[in-house]
Design a protein around this motif. Structure first.
Motif, PDB file in Angstrom:
ATOM      1  N   PRO A  80       2.021   3.906   6.619  1.00 22.14           N
ATOM      2  CA  PRO A  80       0.905   3.362   5.842  1.00 22.14           C
ATOM      3  C   PRO A  80       1.394   2.445   4.730  1.00 22.14           C
ATOM      4  N   LEU A 109     -11.041   3.144   7.057  1.00 21.32           N
ATOM      5  CA  LEU A 109     -10.946   3.911   5.815  1.00 21.32           C
ATOM      6  C   LEU A 109     -11.802   3.237   4.747  1.00 21.32           C
ATOM      7  N   VAL A 113      -5.527   5.721  12.568  1.00 28.72           N
ATOM      8  CA  VAL A 113      -4.991   5.822  11.217  1.00 28.72           C
ATOM      9  C   VAL A 113      -4.703   7.277  10.903  1.00 28.72           C
ATOM     10  N   GLY A 114      -3.525   7.561  10.372  1.00 33.15           N
ATOM     11  CA  GLY A 114      -3.184   8.901   9.944  1.00 33.15           C
ATOM     12  C   GLY A 114      -1.945   9.445  10.626  1.00 33.15           C
ATOM     13  N   ASN A 115      -1.730  10.718  10.412  1.00 35.40           N
ATOM     14  CA  ASN A 115      -0.564  11.435  10.923  1.00 35.40           C
ATOM     15  C   ASN A 115      -0.992  12.236  12.143  1.00 35.40           C
ATOM     16  N   MET A 174      -1.262   3.684  12.420  1.00 35.08           N
ATOM     17  CA  MET A 174      -0.912   3.405  11.027  1.00 35.08           C
ATOM     18  C   MET A 174      -0.701   4.771  10.371  1.00 35.08           C
ATOM     19  N   GLY A 175       0.501   5.274  10.475  1.00 32.77           N
ATOM     20  CA  GLY A 175       0.821   6.608   9.986  1.00 32.77           C
ATOM     21  C   GLY A 175       2.077   7.117  10.657  1.00 32.77           C
ATOM     22  N   LYS A 222      -7.037   7.204   2.301  1.00 32.46           N
ATOM     23  CA  LYS A 222      -5.665   6.768   2.563  1.00 32.46           C
ATOM     24  C   LYS A 222      -5.161   7.360   3.875  1.00 32.46           C
ATOM     25  N   ALA A 223      -4.440   6.538   4.618  1.00 32.15           N
ATOM     26  CA  ALA A 223      -3.865   6.989   5.886  1.00 32.15           C
ATOM     27  C   ALA A 223      -2.939   8.188   5.692  1.00 32.15           C
ATOM     28  N   ASP A 224      -2.246   8.233   4.565  1.00 28.43           N
ATOM     29  CA  ASP A 224      -1.338   9.356   4.285  1.00 28.43           C
ATOM     30  C   ASP A 224      -2.070  10.694   4.269  1.00 28.43           C
TER      31      ASP A 224
END
Length: 152
Positions: free
Chosen positions: A138, A74, A100-102, A118-119, A79-81
């Motif tokens: 995150p 990133l 990373v992420g959802n 990470m999410g 942001k991972a969110d």
């Protein structure tokens, strides 16, 4: 299920099946079949361009497969969110890879040894973790949030 169905219906910028080595700006990216992050170029970069509200949505018709040691990076307030991987069927992560992420899948998520998300990881049927993999919220989440470790 509703979030997955909404994500699956999204259209956007076409992307290649091999996303390793690519840099993406904010937006919706679509591929009708499987996505791959290969060992030969195992890094994907998401650049928010200084916008902390930038959103990245990756919609794949079937799967995402990550090679061992691959990672999502990133940059510039990404942001991972705000990262979403909407997969028609499954996610398969190689050992020591970081996503990373959802993640929302139509069926399953399989995480190799020491793989990390990470999410959030949401699968409609199964989540399988090999030794010492983890799904962590995150860092922008409240401090009382802790990692959820999956032991195989």
């Amino acid at each position: 299920l509703a979030a997955w169905m909404t994500g699956r219906a999204m259209t956007g910028n076409p992307m290649l099946a091999e996303v390793g080595g690519e840099m993406f700006g904010p937006g919706v990216y679509v591929h009708g079949s499987a996505l791959n992050i290969a060992l030969t170029n195992p890094m994907v970069t998401l650049d928010a361009g200084g916008d902390p509200d930038a959103v990245f949505i990756f919609n794949a018709g079937t799967t995402l497969t990550t090679s061992a040691g691959s990672e999502i990076v990133l940059l510039n307030e990404a942001k991972a969110d705000n990262v979403f991987w909407v997969l028609g069927t499954a996610l398969t992560m190689g050992a020591d890879s970081i996503l990373v992420g959802n993640v929302l899948t139509g069926t399953a998520i399989t995480m190799g040894t020491k793989a990390k998300i990470m999410g959030r990881a949401i699968a409609q049927t199964t989540l399988t973790c090999e030794t010492a993999c983890a799904v962590e919220l995150p860092s922008s989440q409240p401090s009382e949030s802790t990692a959820r470790f999956c032991e195989g």
